[in-house]
Design a protein around this motif. Structure first.
Motif, short mmCIF file in Angstrom:
data_model
loop_
_atom_site.label_atom_id
_atom_site.label_comp_id
_atom_site.label_asym_id
_atom_site.label_seq_id
_atom_site.Cartn_x
_atom_site.Cartn_y
_atom_site.Cartn_z
N SER A 89 0.87 -1.17 0.00
CA SER A 89 0.00 0.00 0.00
C SER A 89 0.92 1.23 0.00
O SER A 89 2.13 1.09 0.12
N PRO A 90 0.36 2.42 -0.12
CA PRO A 90 1.21 3.61 -0.08
C PRO A 90 1.96 3.80 1.24
O PRO A 90 2.93 4.53 1.30
N ARG A 91 1.52 3.09 2.30
CA ARG A 91 2.15 3.28 3.61
C ARG A 91 2.85 2.05 4.16
O ARG A 91 3.53 2.14 5.19
N LEU A 92 2.68 0.89 3.51
CA LEU A 92 3.20 -0.34 4.09
C LEU A 92 3.57 -1.34 3.00
O LEU A 92 2.85 -1.49 2.01
N LEU A 93 4.70 -2.02 3.22
CA LEU A 93 5.13 -3.13 2.37
C LEU A 93 5.46 -4.30 3.28
O LEU A 93 6.23 -4.15 4.23
N VAL A 94 4.84 -5.45 3.00
CA VAL A 94 5.10 -6.67 3.76
C VAL A 94 5.64 -7.71 2.80
O VAL A 94 5.01 -8.03 1.79
N LEU A 95 6.82 -8.25 3.13
CA LEU A 95 7.50 -9.22 2.29
C LEU A 95 7.68 -10.52 3.06
O LEU A 95 7.80 -10.52 4.29
N GLU A 96 7.76 -11.62 2.30
CA GLU A 96 8.10 -12.88 2.97
C GLU A 96 9.50 -12.76 3.54
O GLU A 96 10.34 -12.03 3.03
N ARG A 97 9.75 -13.48 4.62
CA ARG A 97 11.09 -13.48 5.20
C ARG A 97 11.99 -14.35 4.34
O ARG A 97 11.64 -15.48 4.00
N MET A 98 13.15 -13.84 4.02
CA MET A 98 14.15 -14.62 3.28
C MET A 98 15.26 -15.00 4.25
O MET A 98 15.61 -14.24 5.14
N ARG A 99 15.79 -16.16 4.06
CA ARG A 99 16.89 -16.64 4.90
C ARG A 99 18.21 -16.04 4.43
O ARG A 99 18.38 -15.76 3.23
N PRO A 100 19.17 -15.85 5.32
CA PRO A 100 20.48 -15.34 4.89
C PRO A 100 21.12 -16.31 3.90
O PRO A 100 20.93 -17.52 3.97
N ARG A 101 21.86 -15.74 2.96
CA ARG A 101 22.53 -16.56 1.95
C ARG A 101 23.70 -17.32 2.58
O ARG A 101 24.27 -16.89 3.57
N ARG A 102 24.02 -18.45 1.96
CA ARG A 102 25.21 -19.19 2.36
C ARG A 102 26.41 -18.56 1.68
O ARG A 102 26.41 -18.38 0.47
N ASP A 103 27.41 -18.20 2.44
CA ASP A 103 28.58 -17.53 1.88
C ASP A 103 29.63 -18.56 1.53
O ASP A 103 30.51 -18.89 2.31
N ASP A 104 29.50 -19.11 0.31
CA ASP A 104 30.50 -20.07 -0.17
C ASP A 104 30.78 -19.78 -1.64
O ASP A 104 30.12 -18.94 -2.26
N GLU A 105 31.76 -20.47 -2.22
CA GLU A 105 32.13 -20.17 -3.61
C GLU A 105 31.00 -20.49 -4.59
O GLU A 105 30.88 -19.87 -5.64
N HIS A 106 30.13 -21.42 -4.24
CA HIS A 106 29.01 -21.76 -5.11
C HIS A 106 27.99 -20.62 -5.18
O HIS A 106 27.38 -20.38 -6.22
N PHE A 107 27.82 -19.92 -4.05
CA PHE A 107 26.90 -18.78 -4.05
C PHE A 107 27.34 -17.74 -5.07
O PHE A 107 26.53 -17.25 -5.85
N TRP A 108 28.61 -17.38 -5.05
CA TRP A 108 29.09 -16.32 -5.94
C TRP A 108 29.01 -16.74 -7.40
O TRP A 108 28.70 -15.93 -8.28
N GLU A 109 29.23 -18.00 -7.67
CA GLU A 109 29.10 -18.49 -9.06
C GLU A 109 27.63 -18.43 -9.49
O GLU A 109 27.32 -17.98 -10.60
N ARG A 110 26.72 -18.87 -8.62
CA ARG A 110 25.28 -18.80 -8.94
C ARG A 110 24.84 -17.35 -9.15
O ARG A 110 24.06 -17.05 -10.05
N LEU A 111 25.35 -16.46 -8.30
CA LEU A 111 25.00 -15.05 -8.43
C LEU A 111 25.47 -14.49 -9.78
O LEU A 111 24.73 -13.78 -10.45
N ALA A 112 26.68 -14.84 -10.17
CA ALA A 112 27.20 -14.36 -11.46
C ALA A 112 26.33 -14.85 -12.61
O ALA A 112 26.00 -14.07 -13.52
N HIS A 113 25.93 -16.11 -12.58
CA HIS A 113 25.06 -16.65 -13.64
C HIS A 113 23.69 -15.97 -13.62
O HIS A 113 23.11 -15.69 -14.68
N MET A 114 23.17 -15.69 -12.42
CA MET A 114 21.87 -15.05 -12.30
C MET A 114 21.91 -13.62 -12.86
O MET A 114 21.02 -13.21 -13.60
#
Length: 196
Positions: A89-114
């Protein structure tokens, strides 16, 4: 990591009140730090569900509608993992909770492809978008433009020079240097196909 924010006293209560008005019964709010536009936090609802919610102080705005549209566009065009928008709404945004990302070399490779897939899926004949965006509370001009160098110079750099905070931060010579840089963009950056 969320830490207490620098919002004025009483602001978490405003978030709780606006959540209640939208049909969400908040049990607790862990305020998020770092933002200057919205009061935001991880909210635990009375049924134990957690959501991330934001509200803005001051007059109503389209800032959350723009953010919601941008999240949907990132997901549909580029397969970016964005949170589901549960309420806007103009006064409120509600989002699903996202979990913290896993910080490993696979994450950065997936991010680059994305990121590559996102940019490849948005190639058009023009630069811009069908609506203006937001940079905090300030409108971001996304008027369609066929010249990418002009679009970037005029709507992403030079557009901000008249803003009071930028005027206070940059002296006359620094402003001229930015203007010269923008004028040199065609020689510095190869012409690229426009992303949406």
């Amino acid at each position: 990591m969320n830490t207490p924010s620098q919002n004025p006293p009483g602001t978490p209560e405003i978030l709780v009140e606006r959540l209640r008005d939208a049909g969400y019964a908040a049990e607790a709010v862990e305020e998020a730090a770092g933002g200057v536009v919205a009061v935001a936090g991880l909210v635990t609802l009375q049924d134990g569900t957690q959501v991330f919610a934001k509200t803005i102080l001051g007059p109503d705005s389209d800032v959350f509608a723009v953010e919601s549209a941008g999240l949907a566009e990132l997901r549909s065009r580029g397969g970016v993992n964005t949170p589901d928008v549960l309420y806007v709404s103009p006064r409120l945004l509600v989002l699903e909770r996202m979990r913290p990302r896993r910080d490993d070399e696979h994450f950065w490779e997936r991010l680059a492809h994305m990121v590559a897939a996102l940019h490849m899926s948005t190639v058009t004949e023009r630069f811009g978008w069908h609506r203006d965006g937001r940079l905090g509370r300030m409108r971001q001009d996304n008027t369609w433009e066929t010249d990418g160098h002009a679009f970037f110079a005029e709507r992403r750099i030079l557009r901000w020079l008249p803003e009071p905070l930028v005027e206070a931060a940059f002296d006359r010579e620094e402003r001229r240097a930015l203007e010269r840089l923008c004028g040199s963009l065609p020689e510095l950056i190869l012409l690229q196909p426009p992303p949406v």
